[in-house]
Design a protein around this motif. Structure first.
Motif, PDB file in Angstrom:
ATOM      1  N   TYR A  14      21.207  34.635   5.506  1.00  0.00           N
ATOM      2  CA  TYR A  14      22.032  35.206   6.576  1.00  0.00           C
ATOM      3  C   TYR A  14      22.073  36.730   6.509  1.00  0.00           C
ATOM      4  CZ  TYR A  14      23.595  30.425   7.198  1.00  0.00           C
ATOM      5  OH  TYR A  14      23.623  29.077   7.419  1.00  0.00           O
ATOM      6  N   THR A  15      21.862  37.280   5.313  1.00  0.00           N
ATOM      7  CA  THR A  15      21.991  38.727   5.127  1.00  0.00           C
ATOM      8  C   THR A  15      20.644  39.431   5.025  1.00  0.00           C
ATOM      9  OG1 THR A  15      22.115  38.540   2.710  1.00  0.00           O
ATOM     10  CG2 THR A  15      24.199  38.445   3.932  1.00  0.00           C
ATOM     11  N   GLY A  16      19.581  38.756   5.429  1.00  0.00           N
ATOM     12  CA  GLY A  16      18.258  39.359   5.328  1.00  0.00           C
ATOM     13  C   GLY A  16      17.811  39.510   3.887  1.00  0.00           C
ATOM     14  N   ASP A  17      18.237  38.570   3.040  1.00  0.00           N
ATOM     15  CA  ASP A  17      17.889  38.514   1.619  1.00  0.00           C
ATOM     16  C   ASP A  17      18.516  39.640   0.796  1.00  0.00           C
ATOM     17  OD1 ASP A  17      16.698  36.786  -0.218  1.00  0.00           O
ATOM     18  OD2 ASP A  17      14.982  38.112  -0.473  1.00  0.00           O
ATOM     19  N   VAL A  18      19.581  40.231   1.320  1.00  0.00           N
ATOM     20  CA  VAL A  18      20.307  41.278   0.590  1.00  0.00           C
ATOM     21  C   VAL A  18      21.344  40.608  -0.308  1.00  0.00           C
ATOM     22  CG1 VAL A  18      21.827  43.278   0.871  1.00  0.00           C
ATOM     23  CG2 VAL A  18      19.934  42.919   2.452  1.00  0.00           C
ATOM     24  N   ASP A  19      21.462  41.081  -1.564  1.00  0.00           N
ATOM     25  CA  ASP A  19      22.368  40.431  -2.508  1.00  0.00           C
ATOM     26  C   ASP A  19      23.773  41.016  -2.543  1.00  0.00           C
ATOM     27  OD1 ASP A  19      21.798  42.802  -3.771  1.00  0.00           O
ATOM     28  OD2 ASP A  19      21.123  41.903  -5.649  1.00  0.00           O
ATOM     29  N   ALA A  20      23.987  42.151  -1.881  1.00  0.00           N
ATOM     30  CA  ALA A  20      25.324  42.747  -1.811  1.00  0.00           C
ATOM     31  C   ALA A  20      25.469  43.450  -0.468  1.00  0.00           C
ATOM     32  CB  ALA A  20      25.553  43.727  -2.955  1.00  0.00           C
ATOM     33  N   VAL A  21      26.605  43.229   0.178  1.00  0.00           N
ATOM     34  CA  VAL A  21      26.890  43.852   1.470  1.00  0.00           C
ATOM     35  C   VAL A  21      28.278  44.468   1.404  1.00  0.00           C
ATOM     36  CG1 VAL A  21      25.398  42.241   2.722  1.00  0.00           C
ATOM     37  CG2 VAL A  21      27.827  41.722   2.487  1.00  0.00           C
ATOM     38  N   THR A  22      28.653  45.214   2.405  1.00  0.00           N
ATOM     39  CA  THR A  22      29.996  45.781   2.450  1.00  0.00           C
ATOM     40  C   THR A  22      30.771  45.172   3.605  1.00  0.00           C
ATOM     41  OG1 THR A  22      29.261  47.657   3.775  1.00  0.00           O
ATOM     42  CG2 THR A  22      29.304  47.958   1.388  1.00  0.00           C
ATOM     43  N   ALA A  23      32.073  45.157   3.430  1.00  0.00           N
ATOM     44  CA  ALA A  23      32.965  44.629   4.461  1.00  0.00           C
ATOM     45  C   ALA A  23      34.234  45.466   4.476  1.00  0.00           C
ATOM     46  CB  ALA A  23      33.276  43.160   4.187  1.00  0.00           C
ATOM     47  N   ALA A  24      34.988  45.299   5.544  1.00  0.00           N
ATOM     48  CA  ALA A  24      36.229  46.049   5.706  1.00  0.00           C
ATOM     49  C   ALA A  24      37.325  45.460   4.820  1.00  0.00           C
ATOM     50  CB  ALA A  24      36.663  46.018   7.164  1.00  0.00           C
ATOM     51  N   PRO A  25      38.225  46.299   4.312  1.00  0.00           N
ATOM     52  CA  PRO A  25      39.364  45.798   3.558  1.00  0.00           C
ATOM     53  C   PRO A  25      40.309  45.017   4.459  1.00  0.00           C
ATOM     54  CG  PRO A  25      39.530  48.173   3.872  1.00  0.00           C
ATOM     55  CD  PRO A  25      38.211  47.744   4.437  1.00  0.00           C
TER      56      PRO A  25
END
Length: 91
Positions: A14-25
């Motif tokens: 779902y994340t394009g094979d990225v292992d860490a993403v950021t999100a809003a608090p």
């Protein structure tokens, strides 16, 4: 500094094979909504039709299991690290 979300291997499609993403608090619930906005389809792997965290998904905020905190209402703030860990069935 946004919230860092560690993505397990089964969800990386779902994340394009990225292992860490950021999100809003906010809270775990709003974080999942933010992940869904960024990566459509990911939330149905994390929550059920009622918006509750699926039984086989463990979520940790700074290494603390949200089941022992406030569940999906657990607050997350800038700089926090959230780990999503799918339960492994054995037998």
């Amino acid at each position: 500094m946004p919230v860092t979300v560690l993505i397990p291997t089964p969800l990386r499609r779902y994340t394009g094979d990225v292992d860490a993403v950021t999100a809003a608090p906010g809270t775990i619930a709003t974080l999942i909504e933010d992940l869904e906005r960024q990566f459509p389809g990911i939330s149905e792997r994390l929550v059920d039709e009622n918006g509750d965290i699926r039984r086989f998904v463990n979520i940790y905020v700074n290494e603390e299991d949200i089941r022992f905190l406030k569940g999906k209402d657990t607050p997350v703030k800038d700089g926090d690290s959230v780990s999503i860990v799918p339960a492994i069935a054995g037998g």
